[in-house]
Enzyme design. Structure first.
Site, PDB file in Angstrom:
ATOM      1  N   LYS A   1     -15.208   3.139  -8.104  1.00 11.04           N
ATOM      2  CA  LYS A   1     -13.834   3.548  -7.927  1.00 11.04           C
ATOM      3  C   LYS A   1     -12.786   2.426  -7.906  1.00 11.04           C
ATOM      4  CE  LYS A   1     -13.103   7.017  -5.539  1.00 11.04           C
ATOM      5  NZ  LYS A   1     -12.303   8.088  -6.155  1.00 11.04           N
TER       6      LYS A   1
ATOM      7  N   HIS B   1       4.688  24.670 -14.014  1.00  3.62           N
ATOM      8  CA  HIS B   1       3.774  25.260 -13.238  1.00  3.62           C
ATOM      9  C   HIS B   1       2.345  24.408 -13.479  1.00  3.62           C
ATOM     10  CE1 HIS B   1       6.454  28.946 -12.785  1.00  3.62           C
ATOM     11  NE2 HIS B   1       6.517  28.470 -14.279  1.00  3.62           N
TER      12      HIS B   1
ATOM     13  N   GLU C   1      -0.506   6.561  -3.514  1.00  8.51           N
ATOM     14  CA  GLU C   1      -0.789   7.429  -2.350  1.00  8.51           C
ATOM     15  C   GLU C   1      -0.052   7.098  -1.151  1.00  8.51           C
ATOM     16  OE1 GLU C   1      -5.176   8.913  -2.639  1.00  8.51           O
ATOM     17  OE2 GLU C   1      -5.216   6.795  -3.001  1.00  8.51           O
TER      18      GLU C   1
ATOM     19  N   SER D   1     -13.552   1.317  -3.217  1.00  4.70           N
ATOM     20  CA  SER D   1     -14.204   2.130  -2.100  1.00  4.70           C
ATOM     21  C   SER D   1     -15.479   1.463  -1.541  1.00  4.70           C
ATOM     22  CB  SER D   1     -14.553   3.165  -2.814  1.00  4.70           C
ATOM     23  OG  SER D   1     -15.686   3.950  -2.096  1.00  4.70           O
TER      24      SER D   1
END
Ligand code: ARG
Length: 472
Positions: free
Chosen positions: A289, A162, A296, A283
């Site tokens: 970044k 969880h 992804e 970025s």
């Protein structure tokens, strides 16, 4: 080389007029099925050799056809072949070019064959090779994961359920969970290969052929394990492609789960791992970044492959026997699934060696969240307390520890004995993270000793799988 005049379609005989230009464009598949040229030529060569072997064609004709096909193959590979939309698909393009090159004898190639058994053969050959390639990539990935798991057999991290701290685990154990998934994926491909590696040729259009052919002979030439037993089934079903896409979807499902963890773990909130700069991007607005875009995209590309699976299932649904043109739509989805999985496996293989493990951050995170509460309950069970009561006692200890802003292992013996007189000072060995993982020392458990044993078993499995692959 083809002339610039519009070539005659091999099936033009019964038509008096021209095909509408829209129909030519709508029905063509050469723009995407030309990728099957190698398998198409390989299949044609085997077919013609079989015809000669059976006396259906003179050896001399077969020899000239094989030569012609080989010259077409080298022209295609050298990008000197003119593909024509008017000739519909890869099969008719190659067959027409053959007659253009070697004359009338080239027109004998299609004896005892139809494009229906031809395309099914091409597709099975293609998929067999593609699955071998994907399996090899899976094995490579498994090898590097296995090596990493051995290296990180002792590294402690929070095990979560969880998304909440549950019990400490070793990072090696976590990595071996990934391995278990990929190992099943590899076996699934092997299994699918057995059902794919079956020869449709000889089924012809749908009913078989009146020529005295030898299908086993052609099967041997092409490395198929056996011939398809029913001609109607052989030309029409694509369940092998659906099955592959199912296996591919599962591979992607697994990769997307790993990818998600890589994304989480490389975030500043976790800092469990650091990805190599060469495998990250930046970025355009935020100078600080370093984004895990490859991971992804692994996650994102999963949807494509699920889509390919759905496309093929839907394509086949409700098709009456035998071949229908619908089946032409099988290719793009299948190719996309193969390409996507191949690329994603390559990405994983490339990204993994540059992954840096931040052991301190992992162990520090494992020390938060009362992850050894179960160990305290188990300790009480060892002292004769029924598990349910032990669970309740430890629940109260945890409540107290949270209130005091401490971890269970930081409570002193007096504090602990307030909740149960059965607790002695030997409890502390059980409340450490190391004690907790070391206690889970059985097959499938997280103890470092078990991780090393499991990694050893996996290494042996991989050694055998790779040796088999080389001998194939
Ligand atoms: N391009 C077709 C396909 O991919 C080849 C078989 C065509 N057969 C036929 N009878 N129209 O399925």
């Amino acid at each position: 080389m083809a002339s610039n005049q519009s070539p005659v379609k091999p099936w033009a005989g019964r038509f008096a007029g021209e095909t509408h230009a829209f129909v030519e464009e709508f029905t063509q598949s050469v723009s995407f099925d030309r990728r099957l040229y190698r398998q198409d030529i390989q299949g044609s060569i085997a077919h013609v050799r079989m015809l000669a072997h059976c006396g259906v064609l003179p050896e001399d004709d077969a020899g000239r056809i094989v030569k012609g096909l080989e010259s077409i193959l080298s022209d295609i590979e050298a990008d000197r072949f003119q593909w024509r939309v008017e000739l519909e698909d890869v099969h008719m393009n190659i067959e027409s070019a053959l007659a253009e090159r070697i004359g009338d004898v080239g027109k004998k190639l299609h004896t005892a064959r139809s494009r229906n058994d031809q395309v099914a053969t091409d597709l099975r050959l293609y998929l067999r090779d593609a699955m071998d390639e994907l399996r090899a990539l899976l094995l490579t990935l498994l090898q590097s994961l296995c090596a990493l798991a051995e290296r990180e057999a002792e590294t402690i991290m929070p095990g979560v359920t969880h998304m909440q701290t549950a019990q400490p685990v070793t990072f090696g154990h976590h990595l071996l969970a990934w391995c278990a998934m990929l190992q099943r994926d590899e076996q699934r491909l092997l299994d699918c290969r057995r059902r794919t590696n079956v020869l449709p040729l000889g089924a012809a259009a749908l009913a078989g052929t009146g020529f005295p052919i030898d299908r086993e002979y052609a099967a041997r030439l092409l490395g198929f394990d056996r011939v398809a037993e029913n001609s109607l089934d052989a030309v029409s079903d694509r369940d092998f492609a659906v099955e592959f896409c199912g296996a591919a979807a599962l591979i992607m499902m697994h990769l997307s789960r790993f990818a998600e963890e890589l994304v989480l773990w490389s975030s500043p909130q976790y800092c469990f791992i650091e990805l190599d700069e060469a495998w990250c991007t930046g970025s355009s607005i935020m100078p600080q970044k370093k984004n895990p875009d490859v991971a992804e995209l692994l996650r994102g590309k999963t949807g494509r492959v699920y889509g390919d699976l759905m496309a093929l299932l839907t394509l086949m649904k409700g098709q009456p026997l035998a071949y229908n043109r619908d089946n032409q739509e099988d290719k793009e989805a299948l190719f996309d699934a193969v390409d996507t999985v191949r690329n994603c496996l390559r990405a994983c293989c490339g990204m993994l060696p540059g992954l840096r493990v931040q052991r301190e951050a992992m162990v520090a995170a494992a020390a938060r969240g009362q992850g050894t509460a179960t160990d305290l309950a188990d300790y009480l069970v060892g002292r004769g307390v029924p598990f349910r009561d032990a669970h309740a006692i430890v629940g109260r200890v945890v409540q107290f520890a949270i209130g005091a802003g401490k971890d269970l292992s930081e409570l002193n013996i007096e504090e602990l004995r307030r909740f149960s007189g059965r607790i002695e000072s030997d409890v502390f060995a059980r409340l450490t993270l190391q004690g907790s993982v070391a206690a889970r020392d059985h097959v499938g458990g997280t103890a470092p000793r078990q991780v090393r044993l499991a990694a050893q078993r996996l290494r042996e499995y991989l050694r055998q799988a790779l040796a088999q692959e080389i001998s194939e």
